[in-house]
Design an enzyme around this catalytic site. Structure first.
Site, PDB file in Angstrom:
ATOM      1  N   LYS A 107     -19.138 -44.013  -4.174  1.00 20.10           N
ATOM      2  CA  LYS A 107     -18.906 -45.448  -4.310  1.00 20.10           C
ATOM      3  C   LYS A 107     -17.668 -45.895  -3.509  1.00 20.10           C
ATOM      4  O   LYS A 107     -16.895 -45.060  -3.032  1.00 20.10           O
ATOM      5  CB  LYS A 107     -18.786 -45.819  -5.801  1.00 20.10           C
TER       6      LYS A 107
HETATM    7  C1  LIG Z   1     -24.110 -45.294  -9.116  1.00 18.86           C
HETATM    8  C2  LIG Z   1     -24.826 -46.308  -9.933  1.00 18.86           C
HETATM    9  C3  LIG Z   1     -24.803 -46.299 -11.333  1.00 18.86           C
HETATM   10  C4  LIG Z   1     -24.245 -45.157 -12.135  1.00 18.86           C
HETATM   11  O1  LIG Z   1     -22.926 -44.917 -11.891  1.00 18.86           O
HETATM   12  P1  LIG Z   1     -22.239 -43.633 -12.551  1.00 18.86           P
HETATM   13  O2  LIG Z   1     -20.779 -43.917 -12.414  1.00 18.86           O
HETATM   14  O3  LIG Z   1     -22.693 -42.451 -11.755  1.00 18.86           O
HETATM   15  O4  LIG Z   1     -22.691 -43.574 -13.965  1.00 18.86           O
HETATM   16  C5  LIG Z   1     -25.357 -47.361 -12.010  1.00 18.86           C
HETATM   17  N1  LIG Z   1     -25.954 -48.373 -11.360  1.00 18.86           N
HETATM   18  C6  LIG Z   1     -26.043 -48.402 -10.017  1.00 18.86           C
HETATM   19  C7  LIG Z   1     -26.698 -49.570  -9.358  1.00 18.86           C
HETATM   20  C8  LIG Z   1     -25.506 -47.351  -9.264  1.00 18.86           C
HETATM   21  O5  LIG Z   1     -25.618 -47.357  -7.927  1.00 18.86           O
END
Ligand SMILES: *Cc1c(COP(=O)(O)O)cnc(C)c1O
Length: 374
Positions: free
Chosen positions: A181
């Site tokens: 991210k």
């Molecule tokens: C990455 C992601 C998540 C989950 O994030 P985590 O921190 O891995 O739990 C949820 N929603 C979307 C749209 C994502 O891209």
């Protein structure tokens, strides 16, 4: 040439920050987490943030705080990572999918309205690839029916639309600091909320509902603590917070580079037959988390294979959640229920997008995409 799908930018600054935490006696939720929460809200639309272990936990805490469970319905998009829907299922509530805007892939307010029943309790919208949903319309819909509005901001720390920022209009906003991210501590997340009272409840719920957290319990003389609520265990620790704090000052500079890369992709792909991509609508500032292209449905998997043969890293964000085996079996879903989402899911390919991508690599990706769709 080989172009990695993703490379993180974590380095010496994070090493130094982690080392500082490791030299203190306190590794779990403490002063560094507090500092991160205070700094983070300067970048988003929500005035309070609570650090947790993942965006999935952030979404779960929001549903837990709302007391959502069996007998309830929650509306969300089928064009997302499975986490967004899975958290609804884990509460025992029903997941109700609503189709998306064909231009952006974000949930369509009219489709949300159409799916509301007497059992609906909440809406979870997803700011797909970094493009904010139509939050003003969603807020109006939620207010009219007294529903909780939860934003999945996993792609959207830096997003804005029509003067609205990420986390500004939702009752809860869930952020992800997962490995790929825009901000990352490997794993991590945060929930944005509007009031100190909501933040306090979430601080308890991230730690078993205990009345005093570890920092408070060990700071002075021993005091008994109580358990006020049934909570989870997903509190962010100081090591994660230290990594994230080092990355906040460079957030806009890294966005500017991703924006530049996206513009180059868009320039190169505009007008190429058999190739399209989602729109950034007028009035919107995308966080530019993922860059996706849309190719012919029948040829998508060939193009994916072609790009991989040229050693260009690719992904698919996402295949339709309502058609995944679990959801198909549970809700007897069929193709055609959410035509706009399904079309995007069948046509989409995600290209490399990260600040350290070089100009030569961008050119190679462009050349490879155009060669692969021929
Ligand atoms: C990455 C992601 C998540 C989950 O994030 P985590 O921190 O891995 O739990 C949820 N929603 C979307 C749209 C994502 O891209």
């Amino acid at each position: 040439m080989k172009v990695e799908f993703y490379k993180h930018g974590v380095g010496d600054a994070e090493l130094k920050a982690i080392a500082e935490v490791l030299r203190t006696p306190f590794l779990t939720t403490g002063e560094t987490v507090n500092r991160f929460e205070q700094e983070f809200v300067r970048h988003i639309g929500a005035p309070h943030a609570v650090g947790v272990m993942s965006c999935t936990h952030a979404l779960q805490l929001a549903l837990l705080a709302e007391g959502i469970g069996p007998g309830d319905e929650v509306i969300t998009t089928p064009l997302t990572f499975i986490a967004t829907a899975n958290v609804i299922e884990l509460t025992g509530a029903r997941t109700v999918f609503a189709d998306v805007d064909a231009r952006t892939g974000c949930i369509h307010p009219a489709e949300v309205s159409r799916r509301i029943t007497d059992r609906t309790r909440a809406i979870i919208c997803v700011h797909l690839y970094g493009h904010l949903c139509d939050m003003k319309s969603l807020r109006r819909i939620a207010d009219a029916r007294n529903l909780a509005l939860i934003e999945d901001c996993a792609h959207a720390v830096e997003s804005e639309r029509d003067g609205v920022k990420s986390g500004q209009l939702g009752d809860y906003s869930a952020f992800s600091f997962y490995a790929t991210k825009n901000l990352t501590s490997g794993e991590g997340g945060a929930v944005g909320v509007k009031t100190p009272k909501a933040a306090e409840l979430l601080r308890q719920l991230r730690n078993h509902g205990m009345s005093r957290n570890a920092a408070q319990r060990y700071a002075g003389a021993y005091e008994h603590w109580d358990m006020d609520h049934l909570g989870m265990k997903c509190n962010m620790n100081n090591i994660q917070a230290a990594m994230l704090l080092t990355q906040l000052p460079g957030l806009q500079a890294r966005l500017a580079r991703r924006e530049e890369i996206c513009r180059r992709y868009e320039q190169a792909f505009k007008g190429v037959s058999g190739l399209a991509f989602p729109e950034v609508l007028p009035g919107a500032k995308s966080a530019r988390h993922l860059f996706t292209i849309w190719v012919d449905r029948a040829r998508r998997d060939n193009v994916l294979a072609g790009l991989q043969k040229r050693e260009v890293g690719v992904a698919v964000n996402y295949r339709a959640v309502h058609l995944m085996k679990y959801y198909n079996e549970r809700y007897k879903t069929r193709r055609g229920e959410h035509p706009h989402a399904e079309e995007i899911c069948d046509r989409t390919i995600t290209l490399p997008l990260y600040p350290t991508l070089t100009d030569a690599e961008i050119d190679y990706v462009i050349e490879s995409v155009i060669a692969s769709i021929k």
